[in-house]
Write an enzyme that holds these catalytic residues in place. Structure first.
Site, PDB file in Angstrom:
ATOM      1  N   ASN A 233      -6.103  -3.164  -4.958  1.00 31.83           N
ATOM      2  CA  ASN A 233      -5.023  -2.569  -5.730  1.00 31.83           C
ATOM      3  C   ASN A 233      -5.144  -1.055  -5.774  1.00 31.83           C
ATOM      4  O   ASN A 233      -5.974  -0.466  -5.083  1.00 31.83           O
ATOM      5  CB  ASN A 233      -5.023  -3.150  -7.156  1.00 31.83           C
ATOM      6  CG  ASN A 233      -6.282  -2.817  -7.922  1.00 31.83           C
ATOM      7  OD1 ASN A 233      -7.260  -2.323  -7.359  1.00 31.83           O
ATOM      8  ND2 ASN A 233      -6.282  -3.083  -9.214  1.00 31.83           N
ATOM      9  N   GLY A 234      -4.335  -0.418  -6.636  1.00 30.82           N
ATOM     10  CA  GLY A 234      -4.312   1.032  -6.692  1.00 30.82           C
ATOM     11  C   GLY A 234      -5.103   1.640  -7.826  1.00 30.82           C
ATOM     12  O   GLY A 234      -5.132   2.875  -7.950  1.00 30.82           O
ATOM     13  N   ASP A 235      -5.723   0.829  -8.670  1.00 25.56           N
ATOM     14  CA  ASP A 235      -6.477   1.371  -9.798  1.00 25.56           C
ATOM     15  C   ASP A 235      -7.672   0.458 -10.058  1.00 25.56           C
ATOM     16  O   ASP A 235      -8.044  -0.326  -9.196  1.00 25.56           O
ATOM     17  CB  ASP A 235      -5.579   1.514 -11.026  1.00 25.56           C
ATOM     18  CG  ASP A 235      -5.996   2.669 -11.930  1.00 25.56           C
ATOM     19  OD1 ASP A 235      -7.213   2.925 -12.040  1.00 25.56           O
ATOM     20  OD2 ASP A 235      -5.120   3.313 -12.534  1.00 25.56           O
ATOM     21  N   ASP A 236      -8.245   0.528 -11.262  1.00 22.09           N
ATOM     22  CA  ASP A 236      -9.479  -0.211 -11.524  1.00 22.09           C
ATOM     23  C   ASP A 236      -9.334  -1.703 -11.220  1.00 22.09           C
ATOM     24  O   ASP A 236      -8.337  -2.336 -11.589  1.00 22.09           O
ATOM     25  CB  ASP A 236      -9.880  -0.043 -12.992  1.00 22.09           C
ATOM     26  CG  ASP A 236     -10.227   1.400 -13.332  1.00 22.09           C
ATOM     27  OD1 ASP A 236     -10.775   2.102 -12.467  1.00 22.09           O
ATOM     28  OD2 ASP A 236      -9.927   1.821 -14.468  1.00 22.09           O
ATOM     29  N   THR A 267     -10.235  -0.509  -4.137  1.00 20.04           N
ATOM     30  CA  THR A 267      -9.259   0.302  -4.854  1.00 20.04           C
ATOM     31  C   THR A 267      -9.375   1.752  -4.419  1.00 20.04           C
ATOM     32  O   THR A 267     -10.471   2.321  -4.397  1.00 20.04           O
ATOM     33  CB  THR A 267      -9.436   0.200  -6.377  1.00 20.04           C
ATOM     34  OG1 THR A 267      -8.593   1.185  -7.004  1.00 20.04           O
ATOM     35  CG2 THR A 267     -10.878   0.448  -6.803  1.00 20.04           C
TER      36      THR A 267
END
Length: 459
Positions: A233-236, A267
């Site tokens: 994904n794009g974050d934590d 990420t």
């Protein structure tokens, strides 16, 4: 022995939870007029089906089955004693029309929407004050169609904070399993003010440049187990929270007794496992093992700031492998914005009893940046049996921290160079003792730690 006992106790409540609870009453969403063509809006069908099933809540509970098809819907709520079950070829699709995601009051521990003052959009699947709720399937999919929301975010045209895919509040005995979550507008799975939560065998996917698409976010929740998940994904990948500044301090509901195991994550914008930065209600008793972090910005991260108050303590992270990670370990004492100007600048967080051991990393940019707060040193930060292949000629940068290290390659920063085998201050993960000596383990070789990457290539 103590470690083994604690590990068993921490997962005891999860062992009693299962996605395979028998429900004597079952209906299919098509019985309520739903059409799985990916075009017809089925919000009313979901709402009507769940309203009907509510009459069976005290009769053993009920199941709502979603068969193969593409089921477009707006936000809908769940009830207690319910199983929402998806066929392997079923896709629940979030409507691209923001009016199908109602605006609701902000969480009391945040005081406002996370992105914008005021309200936030309700999650696609939500529920409050529930018990015995299961969201599962044969790896069916819940797709938030987040690209539209990400565009509004980048263009600064949002009216309210973006919605999550699943948010359950004040609920207990929650199981989320055997599903794929895709393209969430914001965070994916958000149990908040919950207890007895099991998230297992879940896949979470979003573009690596998607904003704030956090994977699994237990927030002011207790007795949480997260296991056997894959997140890209794009974050934590996984982040533990507990409220924001004065609102989190006042609400005073910590996140505690959280078990995390067997997680593979990638990420570009976040960390494999993170704490905060909203941690004002406190975070403690967290045990994370078997983490495999690849192609990521950070491996392990703690985020906080003056004004947060609260604490992050009694955290035990072990058996971690990293490959192509820009920064393996980061502790930041001055991170993030504040909800408003009413926060107490003297509310300093307590960061202590953090043990990170049995870590192997290859293709690592920087080993770590560990920064406390002036007048608020972060203490008992312990590193043990950490081996990182680092590209930077300055692998560690530390300030305003205290702690210990043993068998760390490259050699850790000066503030951590005492030997925790000789000084009984390193947290070993036991519930009965926050401070206990734990000699480093040398049983696992580098090749054994990195074996999971061989599996990742074929995932």
């Amino acid at each position: 022995m103590v470690e083994t006992q604690w590990s068993s106790v921490s997962g005891l409540y999860c062992n009693k939870m299962s996605p395979n609870v028998y429900r004597p009453h079952s209906v299919t969403i098509t019985e309520f007029g739903a059409v799985g063509d990916g075009v017809t809006l089925n919000t009313k069908a979901f709402q009507n089906a769940i309203f009907y099933l509510n009459s069976f809540a005290d009769k053993g509970g009920a199941q709502l089955f979603v068969p193969a098809g593409k089921w477009l819907t707006g936000s809908f709520g769940l009830i207690s004693h319910l199983t929402l079950s998806l066929d392997k070829d079923a896709v629940i699709i979030g409507s691209p029309d923001s009016s199908d995601w109602p605006a609701v009051d902000p969480l009391p521990s945040y005081g406002r929407g996370r992105e914008l003052p005021g309200k936030g959009h309700q999650s696609l699947i939500f529920g409050s004050y529930l018990t015995d709720v299961i969201i599962t399937g044969a790896n069916g999919t819940i797709d938030g169609q987040g690209a539209t929301w990400w565009g509004w975010f980048h263009n600064h045209t949002l009216n309210y904070t973006r919605p999550h895919l699943v948010e359950l509040m004040y609920s207990t005995n929650v199981v989320i399993s055997n599903l794929t979550f895709k393209n969430s507008p914001f965070w994916n799975i958000h149990p908040v003010y919950c207890s007895q939560v099991l998230v297992q065998h879940v896949t979470i996917l979003a573009p690596l440049n998607s904003p704030n698409t956090d994977g699994i976010n237990p927030d002011s929740s207790t007795n949480v187990c997260i296991s056997n998940c894959y997140v890209r994904n794009g974050d934590d990948v996984i982040v533990i929270k507990s409220g924001w500044d004065e609102y989190g301090i006042s609400f005073a509901k910590p996140s505690s007794n959280i078990s995390i195991s067997n997680i593979t994550g990638e990420t570009r914008g976040g960390a494999g496992i993170a704490f905060g930065s909203e941690m004002s209600g406190g975070i403690s008793e967290v045990r994370a093992e078997g983490l495999h972090i690849v192609n990521s910005l950070h491996g392990i991260r703690i985020k906080t700031a003056p004004g947060r108050g609260g604490y992050v303590k009694n955290v035990y992270i072990a058996d971690v492998s990293m490959d192509n990670v820009s920064m393996a370990i980061r502790i930041t004492g001055n991170y993030g914005e504040h909800p408003d100007d009413k926060y107490d600048r003297n509310a300093l967080p307590v960061i202590s009893n953090i043990t990170i051991k049995n870590v192997v990393g290859i293709n690592i940019g920087v080993a770590g940046i560990l920064e406390g707060i002036q007048g608020d040193n972060f203490s008992s930060i312990c590193l043990s049996n950490v081996s990182l292949s680092v590209q930077s000629s300055h692998p560690w940068n530390c300030s305003l921290i205290e702690g210990y290290s043993n068998s760390v390659i490259p050699e850790s920063c000066e503030q951590l160079r005492s030997n925790c085998r000789q000084t009984p201050v390193c947290y070993d993960g036991s519930a009965s003792s926050g401070m206990r000596v734990q000699a480093p383990s040398h049983k696992s070789s580098t090749s054994q730690f990195l074996n999971p990457f061989l599996k990742l290539a074929s995932f």
